[in-house]
Design an enzyme around this catalytic site. Structure first.
Site, mmCIF file in Angstrom:
data_model
loop_
_atom_site.group_PDB
_atom_site.id
_atom_site.type_symbol
_atom_site.label_atom_id
_atom_site.label_comp_id
_atom_site.label_asym_id
_atom_site.label_seq_id
_atom_site.Cartn_x
_atom_site.Cartn_y
_atom_site.Cartn_z
ATOM 1 C CE1 TYR A 36 -1.471 -4.693 10.872
ATOM 2 C CE2 TYR A 36 -3.824 -5.117 10.722
ATOM 3 C CZ TYR A 36 -2.656 -4.618 10.174
ATOM 4 O OH TYR A 36 -2.684 -4.030 8.935
ATOM 5 C CB THR A 46 0.089 -5.922 1.213
ATOM 6 O OG1 THR A 46 -0.332 -6.364 2.516
ATOM 7 C CG2 THR A 46 -0.941 -4.938 0.660
ATOM 8 C CB ILE A 64 -0.945 0.009 1.217
ATOM 9 C CG1 ILE A 64 -1.868 -1.220 1.198
ATOM 10 C CG2 ILE A 64 -1.754 1.293 1.257
ATOM 11 C CD1 ILE A 64 -2.787 -1.295 0.013
ATOM 12 C CE LYS A 123 -2.554 -0.921 10.388
ATOM 13 N NZ LYS A 123 -1.913 0.166 9.592
#
Length: 303
Positions: A178, A215, A34, A182
């Site tokens: 994670y 990704t 990204i 975020k």
């Protein structure tokens, strides 16, 4: 990324971005995925782009890919280890010598639960959020000088995140860390926007997520069968398509608070305004995260 991995083709037409000539953009985690797609989009629109990465060789390779696609691109590489507050401070001093018009806090990782940052924090939270906090704070004079926009990159999994008194300490779970990091990115953007507006600082902050994008953030990558199912359902998209919400957040003249893909349950499709995760709407979560971030890092951010 394994050579045998089947790569998803771009489905979306490129976004039409405004002319960014004369604008200086810093994109963290821009050596792949990204971040690289975002940097390429900004450079194609004429921005001067700094790839803030932790590996010189990968950064140089990314810069060369951008120049190959856009021979007149003004792109450079700056080293930063977001898991080290000392490295972040040094990077901010170097980059802060001139105005910054756009900061994209994109860098992210899924570290093993037992991995720690240089300061002893959960490494996933340190890289994905605390480093972004410290870099934004260190660049604040340059951001105000550039009347900048700050874009924090969230995730679909932010809906599972929590901001509580244990934030920043090891969770014992990579997925929990994670999600927490975020959610923190999204909350930070909202609180920074509120404080900057109140202070008349001229910096606008917002967040965006890339949906389900292919990704290299997960190593090894997900099972091929899962990605094939995602492709069949139209829910898995390329990194270039996943970067579109970030590019829209960076340039939309009438910015929303949060952006993401608008189809397939927010996993894929054209970019547009997105629903904030519930955790970002908890009363006083912004001020609490702000206070915790200051205490954990020892880095103050005063718009």
């Amino acid at each position: 990324m394994p050579a045998t991995r089947r790569m998803i083709a771009d489905r979306l037409p490129p976004l039409t971005l405004p002319d960014l000539t004369g604008r200086r953009a810093v994109v963290t985690g821009a050596s792949s995925g990204i971040g690289l797609a975002t940097a390429l989009g900004l450079a194609t629109a004429g921005a001067t782009v700094v790839l803030a990465v932790r590996d010189q060789a990968r950064g140089d390779s990314a810069a060369e890919r951008i120049r190959t696609a856009r021979p007149d691109a003004d792109v450079s590489v700056e080293l930063v280890e977001l898991g080290s507050l000392v490295s972040v401070a040094a990077c901010a001093r170097r980059l802060g010598a001139g105005p910054v018009h756009l900061l994209v806090n994109n860098a992210g990782m899924n570290a093993a639960p037992d991995q720690r940052s240089a300061e002893g924090f959960d490494l996933t939270v340190a890289v994905n959020y605390l480093g972004a906090w410290a870099l934004t704070a260190g660049l604040w004079p340059a951001l105000t000088a550039g009347s900048a926009r700050v874009v924090n990159v969230g995730s679909l999994v932010a809906v599972r995140g929590r901001i509580d008194s244990s934030f920043g300490r090891p969770t014992g779970s990579t997925s929990r860390s994670y999600a927490d990091s975020k959610l923190a990115q999204v909350v930070f953007a909202g609180e920074l926007r509120r404080r900057s507006t109140a202070a008349g600082a001229g910096v606008h902050a917002l967040a965006a997520h890339p949906g389900w994008s292919q990704t290299g953030i997960v190593d090894p990558p997900p099972p091929a069968a899962g990605e094939r199912a995602g492709e069949f359902l139209g829910a898995l998209q390329s990194a270039a398509d996943g970067a579109q919400p970030i590019l829209l957040a960076a340039t939309d003249p009438h910015p929303a608070a949060y952006y993401g893909p608008t189809r397939r349950w927010g996993a894929a499709g054209p970019a547009g305004p997105a629903k904030l995760p519930a955790g970002a709407l908890v009363p006083d979560v912004g001020p609490r995260l702000w206070e915790m971030s200051t205490e954990l890092t020892g880095v103050a951010l005063e718009p």
